[in-house]
Design an enzyme around this catalytic site. Structure first.
Site, short mmCIF file in Angstrom:
data_model
loop_
_atom_site.label_atom_id
_atom_site.label_comp_id
_atom_site.label_asym_id
_atom_site.label_seq_id
_atom_site.Cartn_x
_atom_site.Cartn_y
_atom_site.Cartn_z
N CYS A 91 0.86 -1.17 0.00
CA CYS A 91 0.00 0.00 0.00
C CYS A 91 0.90 1.23 0.00
O CYS A 91 1.82 1.33 0.83
CB CYS A 91 -0.90 0.01 1.23
SG CYS A 91 -1.84 1.54 1.42
N ASP A 129 -0.29 -5.87 0.31
CA ASP A 129 -1.54 -6.17 -0.38
C ASP A 129 -1.33 -7.44 -1.19
O ASP A 129 -0.24 -7.66 -1.73
CB ASP A 129 -1.94 -5.02 -1.32
CG ASP A 129 -2.40 -3.79 -0.57
OD1 ASP A 129 -3.14 -3.94 0.42
OD2 ASP A 129 -2.04 -2.67 -0.99
N VAL A 143 5.49 -13.64 -24.20
CA VAL A 143 6.31 -13.16 -23.09
C VAL A 143 7.08 -14.37 -22.54
O VAL A 143 6.54 -15.47 -22.43
CB VAL A 143 5.48 -12.47 -22.00
CG1 VAL A 143 4.54 -13.43 -21.29
CG2 VAL A 143 6.38 -11.77 -20.98
N GLU A 144 8.35 -14.17 -22.26
CA GLU A 144 9.17 -15.25 -21.67
C GLU A 144 8.78 -15.34 -20.20
O GLU A 144 8.79 -14.35 -19.48
CB GLU A 144 10.65 -14.92 -21.87
CG GLU A 144 11.57 -16.08 -21.56
CD GLU A 144 11.76 -16.29 -20.08
OE1 GLU A 144 11.61 -17.44 -19.63
OE2 GLU A 144 12.06 -15.30 -19.38
N SER A 145 8.43 -16.55 -19.74
CA SER A 145 7.79 -16.70 -18.43
C SER A 145 8.70 -16.37 -17.25
O SER A 145 8.23 -15.82 -16.26
CB SER A 145 7.22 -18.11 -18.27
OG SER A 145 8.23 -19.08 -18.34
N HIS A 205 -3.98 -0.63 -5.99
CA HIS A 205 -4.37 -1.83 -6.73
C HIS A 205 -4.58 -1.54 -8.21
O HIS A 205 -4.12 -2.29 -9.07
CB HIS A 205 -5.67 -2.42 -6.18
CG HIS A 205 -5.63 -2.81 -4.74
ND1 HIS A 205 -4.48 -3.04 -4.04
CD2 HIS A 205 -6.63 -3.01 -3.85
CE1 HIS A 205 -4.76 -3.37 -2.79
NE2 HIS A 205 -6.07 -3.35 -2.65
N GLU A 206 -5.30 -0.47 -8.49
CA GLU A 206 -5.61 -0.13 -9.88
C GLU A 206 -4.32 0.14 -10.67
O GLU A 206 -4.19 -0.29 -11.81
CB GLU A 206 -6.52 1.10 -9.93
CG GLU A 206 -7.87 0.90 -9.27
CD GLU A 206 -7.90 1.14 -7.75
OE1 GLU A 206 -9.00 1.15 -7.20
OE2 GLU A 206 -6.83 1.32 -7.13
#
EC number: 1.7.1.13
Length: 154
Positions: free
Chosen positions: A52, A59, A74-76, A93-94
């Site tokens: 936060c 969070d 995307v390479e993991s 969060h957003e």
């Protein structure tokens, strides 16, 4: 059978230090061996953490990323390092959710991408954040993200 070209990667197969922030994290991509074929790639991060920005308290979220590749995947390992770089990062969060999605879109230029971030409650209120690049293309099976809405004790 197609073989994915991994020659340009700097993290896969190497010992890599955890990035200190999302800005420092290096997301990498590999060519999609099945370019022109519409299919969904899903990544699920059920133990995503960030901080936060006001209190510094942790969070937690269950994040599901679905995308339909165009020319790149995307390479993991780089994605895992990127996601864990939020662990000591203070953001709402957003902001975390949309920043993850936009970074992937900028890297991959996918045909379609959606993210669902199911944040666990703090202060008694869960905050779920959803975003996608546009309508899902026709003719592709896109399963439900499978994360139940928060119900508390109800």
């Amino acid at each position: 059978m197609a073989k994915t070209d991994v020659s340009g990667l700097s993290q896969l197969g190497q010992a890599v230090a955890q990035p200190a922030s999302p800005e420092e994290a290096a997301l990498e991509k590999v060519p999609a061996s099945h370019a022109g074929t519409k299919y969904v790639v899903r990544f699920t991060a059920p133990e995503f953490t960030s901080l936060c920005p006001m209190t510094g308290q942790p969070d937690f979220a269950h994040i599901v990323i679905d995308y339909i590749p165009r020319d790149w995947l995307v390479e993991s390992k780089s994605l895992k390092l990127f996601l864990t770089s939020f662990r000591n990062h203070g953001a709402f969060h957003e902001d975390c959710t949309i920043d993850i999605a936009k970074r992937l879109v900028a890297l991959l230029d996918p045909e379609w991408l959606r993210i669902g971030a199911y944040w666990y409650p703090r202060g008694g209120i869960p905050i779920d954040v959803f975003w996608q690049t546009g309508p899902a293309p026709d003719g592709v099976w896109i399963p439900d993200q499978g994360v139940a809405p928060y119900r508390g004790r109800g």
